[in-house]
Write an enzyme that holds these catalytic residues in place. Structure first.
Site, PDB file in Angstrom:
ATOM      1  N   HIS A   1      32.067  18.832  22.113  1.00 26.73           N
ATOM      2  CA  HIS A   1      32.074  19.958  21.914  1.00 26.73           C
ATOM      3  C   HIS A   1      32.799  21.348  21.949  1.00 26.73           C
ATOM      4  O   HIS A   1      32.690  22.255  21.669  1.00 26.73           O
ATOM      5  CB  HIS A   1      30.553  20.539  22.907  1.00 26.73           C
ATOM      6  CG  HIS A   1      29.410  19.933  22.062  1.00 26.73           C
ATOM      7  ND1 HIS A   1      28.681  19.955  20.676  1.00 26.73           N
ATOM      8  CD2 HIS A   1      28.492  18.260  22.604  1.00 26.73           C
ATOM      9  CE1 HIS A   1      27.620  19.552  20.338  1.00 26.73           C
ATOM     10  NE2 HIS A   1      27.933  18.915  20.940  1.00 26.73           N
TER      11      HIS A   1
ATOM     12  N   ASP B   1      20.954  15.637  18.452  1.00 27.12           N
ATOM     13  CA  ASP B   1      21.985  16.800  18.464  1.00 27.12           C
ATOM     14  C   ASP B   1      21.895  17.172  16.430  1.00 27.12           C
ATOM     15  O   ASP B   1      21.359  17.996  16.200  1.00 27.12           O
ATOM     16  CB  ASP B   1      23.768  16.535  18.501  1.00 27.12           C
ATOM     17  CG  ASP B   1      23.894  16.831  20.148  1.00 27.12           C
ATOM     18  OD1 ASP B   1      22.853  17.447  20.440  1.00 27.12           O
ATOM     19  OD2 ASP B   1      25.136  16.568  20.263  1.00 27.12           O
TER      20      ASP B   1
ATOM     21  N   GLU C   1      21.278  19.790  30.717  1.00 27.17           N
ATOM     22  CA  GLU C   1      20.426  19.646  28.815  1.00 27.17           C
ATOM     23  C   GLU C   1      19.983  18.037  28.879  1.00 27.17           C
ATOM     24  O   GLU C   1      18.989  18.056  28.008  1.00 27.17           O
ATOM     25  CB  GLU C   1      20.983  19.922  28.584  1.00 27.17           C
ATOM     26  CG  GLU C   1      22.183  20.441  27.589  1.00 27.17           C
ATOM     27  CD  GLU C   1      22.818  20.924  26.646  1.00 27.17           C
ATOM     28  OE1 GLU C   1      22.019  21.114  25.577  1.00 27.17           O
ATOM     29  OE2 GLU C   1      23.574  21.588  26.153  1.00 27.17           O
ATOM     30  N   HIS C   2      21.237  17.163  28.764  1.00 22.99           N
ATOM     31  CA  HIS C   2      21.326  15.967  27.813  1.00 22.99           C
ATOM     32  C   HIS C   2      21.054  15.302  29.017  1.00 22.99           C
ATOM     33  O   HIS C   2      21.805  14.984  29.627  1.00 22.99           O
ATOM     34  CB  HIS C   2      22.378  15.958  27.386  1.00 22.99           C
ATOM     35  CG  HIS C   2      22.312  16.949  26.301  1.00 22.99           C
ATOM     36  ND1 HIS C   2      22.910  17.326  25.539  1.00 22.99           N
ATOM     37  CD2 HIS C   2      21.719  16.616  24.504  1.00 22.99           C
ATOM     38  CE1 HIS C   2      23.037  18.388  24.933  1.00 22.99           C
ATOM     39  NE2 HIS C   2      21.839  17.714  24.368  1.00 22.99           N
TER      40      HIS C   2
ATOM     41  N   GLN D   1      30.075  13.878  23.609  1.00 24.11           N
ATOM     42  CA  GLN D   1      29.318  15.419  23.691  1.00 24.11           C
ATOM     43  C   GLN D   1      30.707  15.500  25.041  1.00 24.11           C
ATOM     44  O   GLN D   1      30.708  17.431  24.610  1.00 24.11           O
ATOM     45  CB  GLN D   1      28.314  15.168  24.658  1.00 24.11           C
ATOM     46  CG  GLN D   1      27.298  14.337  24.166  1.00 24.11           C
ATOM     47  CD  GLN D   1      26.782  15.593  23.062  1.00 24.11           C
ATOM     48  OE1 GLN D   1      26.218  16.165  23.402  1.00 24.11           O
ATOM     49  NE2 GLN D   1      26.480  14.389  21.996  1.00 24.11           N
TER      50      GLN D   1
END
Length: 439
Positions: free
Chosen positions: A252, A351, A317-318, A249
């Site tokens: 990103h 995702d 968020e995750h 992640q």
């Protein structure tokens, strides 16, 4: 007490960036005044693309789809079907309602799709075709009448896979436009683009700021910051799994936070070693390494209760949960955008393919908001109907007195006229009650 074995070096992130705000405001004003000409100028400047029309023709769309291999199309359609299926389940869970609260008094609400929606699909750095699934399919399942999309060019031309994803998801109009000019064109409208009522979809800092500045003039899905991922893990998993999920992640963007919370010092240190090893071989290490250096953290806690408290404080968020008692965190965690329970699932599934929406609250917004879902494309609008004279008169008497408590004589007379017409009392004009004194 929680101890940081690795702290974030980059400091706290914030939406407050006066220089960015000023630049975006200037670009928005330019498009609002200049329409298509301004959009073309900004597209040339920022995207390096000049066209007579930035809307893709049916032939261009077909050409993009024809470039797909059989496997690519099969995989994309599989992913879209998962998103569509879950959105349908969500839509089926949202009901119109109606109730009689007094004799002849009916209250209710209807869930009405937003008419015109614009979906932004980022693609300047990576062609994020999954973002097309998340916004377009969800809006389509909600029942929106018109769905248009904008995505920047990739390598100087429309990104074929993004275009295919937009078309297969059900976009009505597809534009090859990126950045602030895309958001502005959809929000304001131009000579060739009809404006929308709402814009959804993630983007870079300029796109996020444009949506923030336009909120109110149009609706938006949410304020999107950098991607965030949080792992809650213990010794039941290993350092390789944790490091992979963190760096996967972090790629990103260089400002993407990735945090491990654990009660196992061994797992914490194994994860740190694995991160160093993976950064030697990861193709996106240039981005992930900086994100990890500046915004990565490893937090060692004394107990699962402390792990839970830290996770709720961080409110990412995750959230990936991999512990001996995943259900404890599943039942008790309150502040998260989407939770991934157990080592068999991972944020990458969310995702790309599993079906839940990947547009989620960041910057601690998970304290008060969920992510994009079919309900974001619906307006829940109330209504009321009275078929009973006596109930209208009863409500009128109550309403009139309450209005005069606030000093609203005109409001009171709206009630009084109905008491006179539908009741048996003769109520003088605006004399139902004395207003409260200012003191």
């Amino acid at each position: 007490m929680a101890i940081r074995l690795k702290a974030a070096a980059g400091g706290e992130q914030s939406f407050d960036n006066p220089d960015l705000t000023a630049k975006v405001h200037q670009l928005l004003a330019m498009v609002e005044r200049g329409g298509d000409a301004a959009v073309r100028e900004l597209a040339k400047r920022f995207d390096g693309l000049e066209r007579d029309s930035y809307r893709l023709s049916s032939g261009e769309i077909a050409a993009c789809i024809d470039q797909m291999t059989h496997q690519q199309r099969e995989d994309m359609e599989f992913a879209q079907e998962q998103v569509r299926n879950f959105a349908r389940v969500q839509r089926d869970a949202i009901h119109d309602t109606e109730v009689e609260t007094l004799p002849g008094v009916t209250l209710g609400h209807r869930n009405i799709p937003i008419s015109n929606v614009g979906c932004y699909v980022p693609g300047g750095k990576y062609p994020l075709l999954a973002s097309a699934h998340m916004s377009i399919l969800t809006a389509r399942v909600a029942g929106c009448d018109r769905i248009i999309t904008c995505a920047p060019p990739f390598d100087g031309r429309p990104a074929p896979l993004i275009v295919a994803a937009q078309h297969l998801a059900g976009a009505d109009e597809i534009y090859v436009l990126g950045g602030v000019q895309a958001i502005a064109a959809m929000a304001f409208g131009t000579e060739s683009i009809e404006p929308v009522d709402m814009i959804a979809g993630p983007g870079n800092a300029f796109v996020a700021e444009a949506k923030r500045l336009l909120f109110g003039r149009i609706g938006i899905d949410l304020f999107a910051g950098p991607t965030e991922t949080l792992l809650i893990a213990d010794e039941t998993v290993d350092g390789e799994l944790c490091a992979t999920d963190l760096l996967g992640q972090a790629e990103h963007g260089t400002n993407s936070p990735a945090v491990l919370i654990t009660d196992s010092e061994k797992l914490a240190r194994d994860t740190l070693r694995e991160i160093d090893r993976l950064l030697e071989i990861l193709p996106t290490a240039g981005i992930a390494a900086k994100a990890w250096a500046d915004f990565g953290e490893v937090i060692l806690c004394d107990s699962r209760e402390e792990m839970l408290a830290e996770a709720d404080r961080i409110a990412f968020e995750h959230v990936q949960v991999m512990t001996r008692d995943d259900n404890y965190f599943f039942r008790n965690l309150k502040n998260f955008g989407s939770m991934f329970v157990g080592p068999r699932t991972t944020v990458a599934y969310g995702d790309k393919v599993i079906g839940t929406n990947h547009t989620l609250p960041t910057m601690r917004a998970a304290r008060y908001s969920g992510g994009l879902w079919v309900g974001k494309f619906l307006k829940t609008c109330t209504y009321q109907r009275i078929d009973s004279d006596s109930s209208s008169a009863l409500l009128g008497e109550k309403c009139s007195r309450l209005c005069m408590m606030e000093g609203f004589a005109g409001h009171a007379e709206q009630a009084n006229v109905r008491v006179r017409r539908y009741g048996r009392r003769n109520v003088p004009y605006a004399q139902a009650a004395e207003p409260l004194s200012a003191s």
